[in-house]
Design an enzyme around this catalytic site. Structure first.
Site, PDB file in Angstrom:
ATOM      1  N   GLU A  42      28.165  41.780  50.433  1.00 43.49           N
ATOM      2  CA  GLU A  42      27.431  41.466  51.668  1.00 43.49           C
ATOM      3  C   GLU A  42      28.376  41.798  52.809  1.00 43.49           C
ATOM      4  O   GLU A  42      29.328  41.057  53.061  1.00 43.49           O
ATOM      5  CB  GLU A  42      27.041  39.971  51.694  1.00 43.49           C
ATOM      6  N   CYS A  73      27.368  38.505  60.877  1.00 41.12           N
ATOM      7  CA  CYS A  73      27.113  39.890  60.467  1.00 41.12           C
ATOM      8  C   CYS A  73      25.797  40.400  61.029  1.00 41.12           C
ATOM      9  O   CYS A  73      25.609  41.603  61.150  1.00 41.12           O
ATOM     10  CB  CYS A  73      27.119  39.972  58.950  1.00 41.12           C
TER      11      CYS A  73
HETATM   12  P1  NAD Z   1      37.477  40.285  55.482  1.00 39.25           P
HETATM   13  O1  NAD Z   1      36.882  41.415  54.732  1.00 39.25           O
HETATM   14  O2  NAD Z   1      38.684  40.546  56.301  1.00 39.25           O
HETATM   15  O3  NAD Z   1      37.862  39.102  54.485  1.00 39.25           O
HETATM   16  C1  NAD Z   1      36.926  38.562  53.601  1.00 39.25           C
HETATM   17  C2  NAD Z   1      37.627  38.022  52.383  1.00 39.25           C
HETATM   18  O4  NAD Z   1      38.236  39.109  51.683  1.00 39.25           O
HETATM   19  C3  NAD Z   1      38.739  37.033  52.687  1.00 39.25           C
HETATM   20  O5  NAD Z   1      38.700  35.986  51.736  1.00 39.25           O
HETATM   21  C4  NAD Z   1      39.990  37.864  52.505  1.00 39.25           C
HETATM   22  O6  NAD Z   1      41.141  37.124  52.158  1.00 39.25           O
HETATM   23  C5  NAD Z   1      39.570  38.759  51.348  1.00 39.25           C
HETATM   24  N1  NAD Z   1      40.382  39.967  51.191  1.00 39.25           N
HETATM   25  C6  NAD Z   1      41.041  40.664  52.147  1.00 39.25           C
HETATM   26  N2  NAD Z   1      41.730  41.689  51.577  1.00 39.25           N
HETATM   27  C7  NAD Z   1      41.485  41.632  50.254  1.00 39.25           C
HETATM   28  C8  NAD Z   1      41.909  42.405  49.132  1.00 39.25           C
HETATM   29  N3  NAD Z   1      42.733  43.437  49.276  1.00 39.25           N
HETATM   30  N4  NAD Z   1      41.457  42.076  47.910  1.00 39.25           N
HETATM   31  C9  NAD Z   1      40.618  41.033  47.743  1.00 39.25           C
HETATM   32  N5  NAD Z   1      40.203  40.236  48.754  1.00 39.25           N
HETATM   33  C10 NAD Z   1      40.626  40.543  49.995  1.00 39.25           C
HETATM   34  O7  NAD Z   1      36.289  39.671  56.372  1.00 39.25           O
HETATM   35  P2  NAD Z   1      36.327  38.497  57.418  1.00 39.25           P
HETATM   36  O8  NAD Z   1      37.103  38.949  58.613  1.00 39.25           O
HETATM   37  O9  NAD Z   1      36.692  37.210  56.775  1.00 39.25           O
HETATM   38  O10 NAD Z   1      34.771  38.408  57.789  1.00 39.25           O
HETATM   39  C11 NAD Z   1      34.185  39.265  58.699  1.00 39.25           C
HETATM   40  C12 NAD Z   1      33.373  40.340  58.014  1.00 39.25           C
HETATM   41  O11 NAD Z   1      32.460  39.757  57.093  1.00 39.25           O
HETATM   42  C13 NAD Z   1      32.502  41.103  58.987  1.00 39.25           C
HETATM   43  O12 NAD Z   1      32.547  42.468  58.692  1.00 39.25           O
HETATM   44  C14 NAD Z   1      31.110  40.536  58.745  1.00 39.25           C
HETATM   45  O13 NAD Z   1      30.052  41.381  59.088  1.00 39.25           O
HETATM   46  C15 NAD Z   1      31.155  40.282  57.286  1.00 39.25           C
HETATM   47  N6  NAD Z   1      30.136  39.306  56.910  1.00 39.25           N
HETATM   48  C16 NAD Z   1      29.040  39.719  56.238  1.00 39.25           C
HETATM   49  C17 NAD Z   1      28.037  38.810  55.912  1.00 39.25           C
HETATM   50  C18 NAD Z   1      26.814  39.226  55.136  1.00 39.25           C
HETATM   51  O14 NAD Z   1      26.158  38.345  54.578  1.00 39.25           O
HETATM   52  N7  NAD Z   1      26.472  40.493  55.077  1.00 39.25           N
HETATM   53  C19 NAD Z   1      28.173  37.477  56.289  1.00 39.25           C
HETATM   54  C20 NAD Z   1      29.312  37.098  56.976  1.00 39.25           C
HETATM   55  C21 NAD Z   1      30.295  38.016  57.274  1.00 39.25           C
END
Ligand code: NAD
Length: 482
Positions: free
Chosen positions: A256, A291
């Site tokens: 997502e 998002c």
């Molecule tokens: P992010 O991708 O930076 O982090 C999300 C998660 O991924 C965190 O737990 C982080 O620690 C983990 N992560 C980071 N690097 C990783 C790796 N190398 N391996 C495994 N895990 C890793 O996102 P964020 O800044 O927390 O959230 C914002 C983003 O989330 C935006 O792009 C937003 O659109 C999206 N989002 C989407 C939805 C949806 O339902 N489509 C909902 C909420 C947020």
């Protein structure tokens, strides 16, 4: 070493929750109040060994303990009840940990409770299908499918709705009979530790929910590397989504991801003030960090001037600042770094010809709600996910041009369209390439029971308890030779 948690308090330190115990090791990370920037707790930063232990325990749990669907239903309902009783405490934690304004925080807790209830209900109706074998040579055969849990699910969650979006993973996974190892966003982990407490109190046997804290690069990558995990469910950025896909081979993955949500306001909008109000509320709530936040607003030229004026007027009554003040509408972004990144995007757009008609200033991590006009398709504030309280209003002359511009994006999560013309609305549903087309409401609309997920760079797979359970179970075929 193990530590225990006390209900209703925030401890100085949370380790990792494995097999119903809080485990701690040497490494730790700070957790900051997002408004004051002061440290208010710390979390563990899991080593590979800790992540592997969490997966081993989840796998052992999945193999040796079975929960009947009715038991899962009861546990999930009890969890909803406990969350209801602890609503105030949980909302206050979101204010501190995420910088969410109080009303948004309360809204998120209420939605999370509904996600738990919907998952509880779904636990009792997981079913396969009858399979007609109406081809020659199958006269003595009967077939049907059943849905079975996939096993251990690795869940990785973002910072922006850390209560409800985490529950969108854990609750359907448990409803379906899986065991989960969860890694929350390292900047908002405490609310997830509270979720672990709640499930324990609700009677979820140890091992069905293990939480490993830590950074994405370390704990996250250790989780991705563990081949015993059958499926990953991820919500976050497209960048990390791509990385997860590249690391998980043929294992199941749902993603997502982001969006730069378009909203089209046609000249026959049923109620322009309502549309303005929705765009302002949903463009700026949660400091634009959703998002499906309203980002690009395409407005028919006949009503464009009026729409811009009304939007600016609506912004004047917004209160910006301390998220703990019940009157505040827009609080801080997740960090000063993110607010400064968004401010730089605004400045770049202005250098390229955009005009700020409202906002544009920043105080540490608080970015004033900002409205831009005269933007171009290739400006970052338009073509990338801004993920900040920044909206752009763009005029159009022809509705098909607006559809084209809305589709002109690497993303495709949800789109909003305002029109009184039913035929046009139905035609739009065929043209607009998104996971969800919302008519006469904004792209941000979401009921937690609906199928939710995007196309293109917005991800793969659906959430919403019923749909998530489909993703989190395998369909097994049974054939009987009569
Ligand atoms: P992010 O991708 O930076 O982090 C999300 C998660 O991924 C965190 O737990 C982080 O620690 C983990 N992560 C980071 N690097 C990783 C790796 N190398 N391996 C495994 N895990 C890793 O996102 P964020 O800044 O927390 O959230 C914002 C983003 O989330 C935006 O792009 C937003 O659109 C999206 N989002 C989407 C939805 C949806 O339902 N489509 C909902 C909420 C947020």
């Amino acid at each position: 070493m193990t530590t225990s948690t006390a209900v209703n308090t925030i401890q100085d330190f949370y380790g990792h929750f494995i097999n119903g115990q809080w485990i701690t090791d040497q490494n730790s990370l700070p957790v900051l109040d997002k408004y004051t920037n002061e440290e208010f707790s710390r979390i563990g930063n899991a080593s590979r060994r800790i992540v592997m232990d969490a997966v081993s325990n989840a796998l052992e749990t999945f193999r040796t303990k079975k929960l009947h669907p009715y038991e899962r239903y009861e546990i999930l309902l009890r969890a909803a009840q406990i969350a209801k009783e602890r609503k105030e405490e949980l909302a206050n934690l979101l204010v501190k940990e995420v910088g969410k304004v109080l009303k948004d925080a309360q809204g998120e807790i209420n939605r999370g409770i509904q996600t738990l209830i919907a998952s509880a209900e779904e636990a009792k109706r997981i079913a396969g299908n009858g399979v007609p074998l109406g081809q020659p040579g199958n006269d003595t055969k009967m077939a049907f499918t059943i849905r079975v849990p996939v096993g251990v699910i690795g869940a990785i969650t973002p910072f922006n709705f850390p209560f409800n979006l985490t529950l969108h993973k854990i609750a359907p996974a448990i409803a379906a009979g899986n065991a989960v190892v969860l890694k929350p966003a390292e900047v908002t982990p405490i609310i997830v530790c509270k979720i672990a407490e709640i499930f324990q109190e609700a009677g979820l046997p140890a091992g069905f929910l293990n939480v490993v804290n830590g950074t994405g690069k370390e704990a996250g990558d250790y989780l991705l590397a563990d081949e015993r995990i059958a499926m990953y469910t991820f919500t976050g950025s497209p960048r990390v989504g791509r990385h997860i896909k590249s690391k998980t081979g043929i294992r199941k993955v749902t993603l997502e991801l982001g969006n730069n949500s378009p909203n089209i306001i046609h000249k026959d909008v049923p109620d322009i003030d309502k549309a303005v109000d929705l765009c302002v509320t949903r463009g700026f709530s949660n400091a634009g960090q959703a998002c499906i936040s309203v980002q690009r607003i395409y407005v028919h030229r006949e009503i464009y001037e009026s729409f811009v004026t009304r939007t600016v007027t609506a912004c004047r009554s917004l209160k910006v600042g301390d998220p703990a003040d019940p009157e505040t509408d827009i609080g801080p972004m997740i960090s000063e770094k993110e607010a400064s990144r968004a401010k730089a995007w605004i400045e770049e757009a202005v250098q390229q010809g955009a005009q700020i008609v409202y906002g544009g200033t920043r105080q540490k991590s608080v970015l004033e709600p900002t409205i831009l006009i005269n933007v171009k398709d290739n400006m970052k504030v338009v073509c990338e996910e801004v993920f900040a309280p920044v909206i752009s209003i763009i005029p159009f002359d022809d509705i098909d041009q607006a559809f084209e511009q809305a589709n002109h994006s690497s993303f495709g999560l949800q789109v909003g369209l305002f029109t009184s013309n039913l035929q046009l609305a139905m035609r739009a549903t065929q043209i607009l390439h998104f996971g969800g087309v919302i008519i006469n409401d904004v792209s941000t609309y979401r009921a937690d029971v609906m199928p939710y997920g995007g196309v293109k760079d917005s991800g793969v797979g659906k959430e919403g308890p019923h749909y998530a359970i489909q993703e989190m179970t395998d369909e097994k075929l049974i054939v009987i030779n009569l």
